[in-house]
Design a protein around this motif. Structure first.
Motif, PDB file in Angstrom:
ATOM      1  N   ILE A   1       0.835  -1.196   0.000  1.00 41.80           N
ATOM      2  CA  ILE A   1       0.000   0.000   0.000  1.00 41.80           C
ATOM      3  C   ILE A   1       0.873   1.249   0.000  1.00 41.80           C
ATOM      4  O   ILE A   1       0.673   2.179  -0.782  1.00 41.80           O
ATOM      5  N   VAL A   2       1.875   1.244   0.881  1.00 38.24           N
ATOM      6  CA  VAL A   2       2.738   2.418   0.982  1.00 38.24           C
ATOM      7  C   VAL A   2       3.473   2.648  -0.338  1.00 38.24           C
ATOM      8  O   VAL A   2       3.557   3.774  -0.831  1.00 38.24           O
ATOM      9  N   MET A   3       3.979   1.555  -0.937  1.00 38.38           N
ATOM     10  CA  MET A   3       4.719   1.728  -2.185  1.00 38.38           C
ATOM     11  C   MET A   3       3.793   2.127  -3.329  1.00 38.38           C
ATOM     12  O   MET A   3       4.161   2.935  -4.178  1.00 38.38           O
TER      13      MET A   3
ATOM     14  N   LYS B   1       1.193   3.908  -3.154  1.00 32.85           N
ATOM     15  CA  LYS B   1       0.914   5.330  -2.974  1.00 32.85           C
ATOM     16  C   LYS B   1       2.141   6.144  -3.358  1.00 32.85           C
ATOM     17  O   LYS B   1       2.032   7.194  -3.971  1.00 32.85           O
ATOM     18  N   PHE B   2       3.305   5.636  -3.010  1.00 33.54           N
ATOM     19  CA  PHE B   2       4.557   6.342  -3.293  1.00 33.54           C
ATOM     20  C   PHE B   2       4.739   6.546  -4.785  1.00 33.54           C
ATOM     21  O   PHE B   2       5.131   7.605  -5.245  1.00 33.54           O
TER      22      PHE B   2
ATOM     23  N   SER C   1       2.321   6.217  -7.131  1.00 32.04           N
ATOM     24  CA  SER C   1       1.085   6.412  -7.886  1.00 32.04           C
ATOM     25  C   SER C   1       1.125   7.663  -8.745  1.00 32.04           C
ATOM     26  O   SER C   1       1.609   8.703  -8.330  1.00 32.04           O
ATOM     27  N   GLY C   2       0.623   7.524  -9.954  1.00 35.86           N
ATOM     28  CA  GLY C   2       0.492   8.674 -10.840  1.00 35.86           C
ATOM     29  C   GLY C   2       1.807   9.212 -11.355  1.00 35.86           C
ATOM     30  O   GLY C   2       1.864  10.289 -11.937  1.00 35.86           O
ATOM     31  N   ARG C   3       2.924   8.491 -11.157  1.00 39.24           N
ATOM     32  CA  ARG C   3       4.200   9.028 -11.626  1.00 39.24           C
ATOM     33  C   ARG C   3       4.533   8.562 -13.025  1.00 39.24           C
ATOM     34  O   ARG C   3       5.499   9.003 -13.613  1.00 39.24           O
TER      35      ARG C   3
ATOM     36  N   PRO D   1       3.125   8.020 -16.885  1.00 41.50           N
ATOM     37  CA  PRO D   1       2.012   8.368 -17.777  1.00 41.50           C
ATOM     38  C   PRO D   1       1.487   7.133 -18.499  1.00 41.50           C
ATOM     39  O   PRO D   1       2.082   6.060 -18.431  1.00 41.50           O
ATOM     40  N   THR D   2       0.393   7.327 -19.215  1.00 40.47           N
ATOM     41  CA  THR D   2      -0.196   6.243 -19.990  1.00 40.47           C
ATOM     42  C   THR D   2       0.819   5.716 -21.009  1.00 40.47           C
ATOM     43  O   THR D   2       1.543   6.484 -21.617  1.00 40.47           O
TER      44      THR D   2
ATOM     45  N   GLY E   1      -8.329   0.705  -4.053  1.00 40.15           N
ATOM     46  CA  GLY E   1      -8.341   1.933  -4.848  1.00 40.15           C
ATOM     47  C   GLY E   1      -6.969   2.467  -5.200  1.00 40.15           C
ATOM     48  O   GLY E   1      -6.848   3.536  -5.764  1.00 40.15           O
TER      49      GLY E   1
ATOM     50  N   GLN F   1      -5.668   1.967 -12.522  1.00 38.95           N
ATOM     51  CA  GLN F   1      -6.638   3.065 -12.593  1.00 38.95           C
ATOM     52  C   GLN F   1      -7.465   2.987 -13.875  1.00 38.95           C
ATOM     53  O   GLN F   1      -6.984   2.499 -14.888  1.00 38.95           O
TER      54      GLN F   1
END
Lengths: 323, 556, 343
Positions: free
Chosen positions: A159-161, A163-164, A166-168, A170-171, A263, A267
């Motif tokens: 979970i922590v990773m 989140k770390f 996430s979103g970095r 691109p598609t 979640g 994505q």
């Protein structure tokens, strides 16, 4: 440390060859062939293999019937419809066909399972091999690190990773399809949180194998360390790696499901079996088809891989002969 | 042997089944949570469900909505806003105005006369000194308070002129004063000793156990993860009709809906749009929608990191025409909301002359063609070798994720592609200094719900040039990176225009620019939806201070 | 033995240090804890800059780690924003027993964990008892009837249980025992919380609310444990001393319980020893679905808000427990199997 090293397991093939040449001529007594024979006789493994094959057929043939565009097609006017002929698995909250999404979600979940396993095998073998082969300070530093990561419960770390990272990313476009960058993130994160067990096994094997005559001979001939690690010892420790890797695929698919369910995983719009379940428990009562089908597919996949893995273990582990 | 142990096995199963039945045979017996007092009648109780637990109760340390709405029970301010969003005096005797001498001629000084019968729940009178203390605590460097608005930038000083007269001075006339000053007051006689002893209020017990407050109710207990309880305040000037308020914390929407259906709660808070039809069908509750000032919208990026197409006004208009927001509000929000025309929709500041941009895909295609973005063989528009693929970013709210995929599908035929990106809120809203996604402009379209900073006042600094974040100005709130001196001028004027009619006229011009330049596109009115049990009457929920008339609620 | 224990404890110190460094580095880049303080709207920029300064979030990561570890009361800070350090910090650091203060609730981390810990222990402890009882029963039973139809059914069942994602199992249980039981007019189980707040924390309420989460947690573990027990039972049963015992004519039940089980429980001890600390972690997913107010839910709630003091507190507590239980497991092992000696 005593609890960590464990007994150096003898791999099925290590006794038969030197210089890591696993191809034994003559056939009948080849350990790999023996293993294969044991495997096909393993009833559960065969059942698992068949289910797995059917699942792969499901996602491959399914993709020929339904296009990806169809799987992503929204129709908000017919949201949350129950199973029908038109939509055998019902529709989701934006009116997409759940059946088609389980097919494309299957691609993602299975790819994540396999890729994450590869990441974890590469990391685990690398760390285990270097630690086991070189020993000394390198070994104790690497193993301390391994033990540290091992001691953090993996779901927390996951979970922590997630989140770390996430979103970095691109598609990405791959094979003419675009995937949310989160797929890559999840592969890396699962891979990086699941290599520790393999690293320990590989290290233990290297520890025992590096003292064997064929390795000593190779060293005398001046073969560089890198070659010895990769081409001389590695093939002799393949059996436990194969078993761990197989079971690793199942574990990775489950991990993906957990993270996505919370979640933090794959994505939208990219579907995976895990993220199809995310948020669906709001519809526990009103739309059970949303969570039932993807969950069932996860169970079947993980189950069949576990069967196969169990069969491989029995086939490749000579101790299983005594049973 | 085998049959013997099989019987044993069945025995085990039988025991377990019996156990299971024994367990299931003791269903929950609903009892009142607290023992009734010795009087004949049991205390009347209203239960409210919260889907989020407040971080803490002190308004110094949280601006969380779920905490703030409780203040009307136990920690009143000078006034609050009723269901028509009109100020209603609470600790103030009347609302200061130029007519009653409350507002000085230069508009910089506000004089407030306090109620003389206001008492803290322990009986101590509420005086102007409490307000001065509150101001000092907000501004004290040793307190890591959440918000100093508006005291740090606009207020020049707060003084007590006698026990029951408070004078607030501003640097210059400040139109939003009514909705921003002293929405709460702290008990000086309780907190001053704490401040003296600890040097800070940061860890004060009162933040979590505020046993002394001012309001129709007084805080009684808080059990984390379970409930909060408020009791009638015997020292309040108006005795409420209901004895107790019980805040029940439910973990998620599904649990709240279940509680509403079972009649376990009287007021349901923050109901999802998708649950409304089911709740309306119950017949035991009224579904109430209050304008909260929040408007879900698209923020276009004018910064350097934006896609070149987004900085073209025609493309933004094409996106507005191509986006069938009515499909979202009708199907996903079940017709419970409408696309707003402006960020001030549903308020007096929304101009009737501004209408939502209509859905018109043909016009959208035409505008895109005119802007030079022409359809390519692969179905994606292109200009100068660059494809029209836009980063559409939002946070994890379910409804937003659903909107994203519907929009992606909606624009497919128009040749506009979206790269859907979503982040958890703590990354989405991270600050400029932390490299926040929106704050540093790493998006083309961002979707979230925003509210004027001091709702119901319309004031905002969101679109002014000086608020553009830069390394020198990391606090900047203009995350659209939009700069238009004309708009700046209008915003500056409205902020000092105390006369409402004149201010409304200024806002019409502001809204015109926002729409013409297409800085922001409304997607849906993000109203708060409540359920109120039919056994409760006189609950007049307000969008600003929902429980403003809690003392008047009655129970049948 | 004592020297061995002391050595293990000494080895654990650098281990925990490495863990804390890894975790802290991850936490620092996980999100902005100030972003969600305003609830529905992020706080004002000016307030965020000031709060970052006041809460020490503007310090470099290594300084924040040092503050977390040993506190900051030895260093002056600039609280007024004029660039001149003027006030000493107030934190004492985890090495001096200060676990820090939550950035979002402003309560001491220890207090928050302490409030949730008993709930998690209750849920997990009950689950553990259920797991041990059932897996022993099932494992022994199927070992004694190796290759019988029942054994195959149990083995398959174990694989299915083991392959099931916990949350899916939870959803199925909720759907059957809460949703449908209610529909069919049967006594149904509650799906969320620890007790009905309108009733209060009574014994029957808690037991009633615990049923489904405990069942969810147990199934997977029972599946895994019973496989181990079956395997080790099989190994033990075929050993010479059991055959000797049989040939002596000792009653089967006596052999089973006195000899076989004791030796077969060795792997179980290892498993339990290694799994027990995970109890503290709570099954994150289970607590989330059933809204059980334990540590797992605390963790998830605060992960969403990047509240690193709380997260560090929970994870360090769990890591310490893992290390402690590893040592304990080794010790218990020597008692069960005298052949094992640690030097």
């Amino acid at each position: 440390m005593s609890s960590m090293a464990g007994p150096a397991r003898r791999s099925a093939v290590s006794t038969t060859t030197e210089f890591g040449d696993v191809q034994t001529k003559g056939g009948a007594l080849s350990p790999w062939r023996l293993a294969w024979r044991r495997f096909v006789r393993h009833r559960m493994a065969m059942v698992g293999a068949i289910i797995l094959l059917l699942l792969i057929l499901y996602v491959v043939v399914g993709a020929l019937i339904f296009s990806e565009a169809y799987a992503n097609q929204t129709a908000t006017f017919k949201r949350l419809q129950g199973p029908s002929w038109e939509h055998p698995f019902g529709t989701d909250p934006v009116g997409r066909d759940v059946l088609a999404r389980t097919i494309y979600g299957g691609h993602i979940s299975l790819s994540i399972g396999i890729s994450a396993m590869l990441v974890s095998v590469v990391v685990g073998v690398l760390i285990g091999a270097i630690a086991g082969y070189y020993g000394g300070a390198i070994d104790s530093i690497l193993m301390r690190f391994t033990e540290a990561v091992f001691n953090i419960p993996s779901l927390f770390l996951l979970i922590v990773m997630a989140k770390f990272f996430s979103g970095r990313i691109p598609t990405v476009e791959l094979f003419g399809r675009s995937f949310s960058g989160s797929v890559i993130v999840i592969i890396v994160v699962i891979g990086l949180t699941s290599w520790m067990y393999l690293a320990r096994i590989v290290r233990a094997n290297y520890l025992s194998l590096k003292e064997r005559e064929f390795v000593l001979a190779a060293r005398c001939l001046g073969v560089p360390n890198r070659r010895i690690i990769l081409f001389h010892i590695l093939p002799n420790t393949l059996a436990p790696i194969i078993v761990t890797a197989t079971l690793g695929v199942a574990a990775a698919i489950l991990s993906e499901a957990y993270v996505s369910f919370l979640g933090l995983g794959v994505q939208p719009p990219t579907a995976s079996w895990g993220n199809m379940l995310d948020g669906s428990y709001v519809y526990l009562e009103s739309a059970p088809w949303l969570w039932f089908f993807p969950g069932l597919l996860i169970v079947l996949t993980v189950l069949s891989i576990n069967f196969v893995g169990d069969g491989l273990r029995d086939a490749l582990d000579p101790r299983s002969l005594t049973k | 042997m085998s049959s013997k142990s099989r019987t044993r096995h069945f025995g085990l199963v039988a025991v377990l089944l019996l156990l299971a039945f024994a367990l299931s045979a003791c269903p929950a017996q609903p009892v009142a949570p607290v023992q009734p007092p010795s009087e004949a009648e049991p205390p009347s109780l209203v239960t409210i469900t919260f889907v989020q637990e407040p971080d803490n109760l002190s308004p110094l340390y949280t601006t969380m909505w779920f905490s703030g709405i409780l203040n009307d029970f136990w920690l009143l301010g000078l006034w609050n806003f009723n269901d028509n969003l009109e100020p209603t005096p609470q600790l103030a005797r009347e609302i200061p105005s130029a007519a009653n001498g409350g507002i000085s001629e230069d508009g910089r000084t506000i004089t407030i006369h306090l109620r003389e019968d206001a008492r803290w729940s322990d009986g101590t009178p509420v005086t102007a000194a409490d307000f001065v203390f509150t101001y000092e605590m907000i501004m004290d460097e040793r307190n890591a308070v959440i918000s100093r608005h508006p005291y740090d930038q606009f207020v020049a000083g707060v003084e007590a002129a006698g026990d029951h007269t408070l004078v607030v001075t501003f640097h210059e006339p400040y139109a939003p004063w009514l909705s921003s000053i002293f929405t709460y007051v702290l008990p000086k006689h309780i907190l001053e000793p704490v401040m003296k002893a600890n040097g800070t209020l940061d860890g004060a017990d009162w933040n979590r156990n505020p046993t002394v407050g001012v309001g129709p109710y007084v805080f009684k207990e808080w059990e984390s993860g379970s409930h909060l309880l408020f009791e009638r305040n015997p020292n309040h000037w108006q005795q409420p009709n209901i004895d107790r308020i019980f805040i029940r914390i439910t973990p998620d929407d599904a649990a709240q809906v279940a509680a509403i259906k079972a009649g376990d709660t009287d007021i349901g808070v923050f109901i999802s749009f998708s649950d409304v039809p089911e709740l309306e069908a119950l017949g035991t509750v009224n579904v109430v929608s209050t304008p909260s000032g929040f408007m879900e919208g698209w923020f276009f990026n004018f910064g350097e990191q934006a896609h070149p197409a987004i900085r073209d006004r025609n493309v933004r208009w094409a996106l507005a025409h191509g986006f069938d927001r009515w499909q979202i509000t009708q199907d996903l929000l079940l017709g419970l909301s409408e696309p707003p025309a402006s960020p001030w929709d549903l308020s007096p500041y929304a101009s009737p002359n501004i209408q939502p941009v209509p859905y018109d895909p043909e016009r959208a295609a035409q505008l895109l063609d005119e802007a030079g973005w022409v359809m390519d063989a692969d179905g994606v528009r292109e200009k100068d070798g660059e494809k029209l693929i836009l980063r559409y970013v939002t946070n994890m709210r379910r409804l937003r994720l659903d909107t994203q995929v519907v929009v992606q599908d909606m624009f497919r035929d128009l040749g506009v592609r979206f790269e859907l990106i979503n982040h958890p809120s703590d990354i989405f809203f991270a600050s400029y200094a932390e490299g926040g996604v929106i704050a540093t402009g790493q998006y083309d379209i961002a979707q979230w719900s925003s509210q004027p900073e001091a709702y119901p006042d319309p004031d905002t600094s969101r679109w002014t040039c000086r608020e553009i974040p830069t390394p020198d100005n990391p606090a900047g709130s203009n995350w659209n990176f939009y700069c238009n001196p004309e708009l700046d001028e209008l915003f500056a004027r409205q902020a000092v225009t105390v006369d409402m009619e004149a201010r409304i006229a200024l806002f019409e011009e502001i809204e015109k620019i926002i729409q013409e330049d297409m800085i922001w596109l409304g997607v849906w009115q993000d109203n708060d939806i409540w359920t109120v049990s039919k056994r409760l009457s006189n609950v007049r929920l307000s969008g600003a201070d929902p429980f403003w008339n809690a003392a008047n609620w009655t129970l049948e | 033995m004592t020297r061995y224990i002391i050595r293990r404890i000494l080895q654990a110190i650098p281990l925990l240090f490495i863990i804390s460094v890894i975790l802290f580095a991850l936490m620092m880049n996980m999100g902005d804890p100030l972003a969600t303080l305003g609830g529905r709207q992020p706080p004002r920029g000016e307030d965020r800059l000031r709060l970052a300064r006041q809460l020490g979030l503007d310090q470099p990561i290594y300084m924040q780690y040092i503050f977390w570890l040993v506190g900051n009361d030895w260093m002056r800070f600039d609280t007024t924003g004029d660039g001149v350090p003027n006030t000493y910090g107030t934190r004492r650091g985890i090495l001096r027993g200060d676990w820090g203060t939550s950035l979002v609730t402003r309560r001491p981390v220890v207090e928050m964990i302490w409030q949730r810990l008993p709930n998690t222990l209750l849920l997990m402890g009950t689950a553990q008892v259920v797991i041990i009882v059932f897996s022993l029963a099932i494992g022994i039973y199927s070992a004694l009837r190796q290759y019988s139809i029942t054994d195959h059914v149990i083995t398959t069942g174990a694989f299915i249980g083991y392959s099931m994602p916990i949350f899916w199992l939870a959803l199925m249980l909720m759907y059957i025992f809460a949703v449908n039981f209610k529909k069919w007019g049967l006594p149904y189980f509650p799906t969320v919380g620890m007790y009905d707040p309108a009733v209060g924390r009574t014994f029957s309420q808690v037991v009633w609310h615990m049923a489904l989460p405990v069942a969810t947690l147990s199934v997977t573990a029972i599946a895994a444990y019973s496989r181990y027990i079956r395997a080790s039972m099989l190994e033990v049963i075929n050993q010479d001393y059991i055959r000797t015992a049989r040939s002596k004519g000792l009653p089967e039940r006596f052999i089973l319980w006195r000899h076989a089980l004791k030796n077969a429980s060795l792997p179980l001890v290892t498993l339990i020893g290694l799994d027990l600390p995970l109890l503290l972690a709570g099954a994150v997913v289970t607590e989330r679905i059933f809204a059980w107010p334990g540590m797992g839910r605390l963790f998830l709630d605060h992960v969403e808000r990047a509240d690193y003091p709380v997260l560090m507190g929970i994870l360090m507590l769990v890591s310490i427990a893992v290390v402690v239980f590893q040592i304990l497991t080794d010790i218990v092992y020597t008692y069960l199997d005298p052949r094992i000696r640690y030097s």
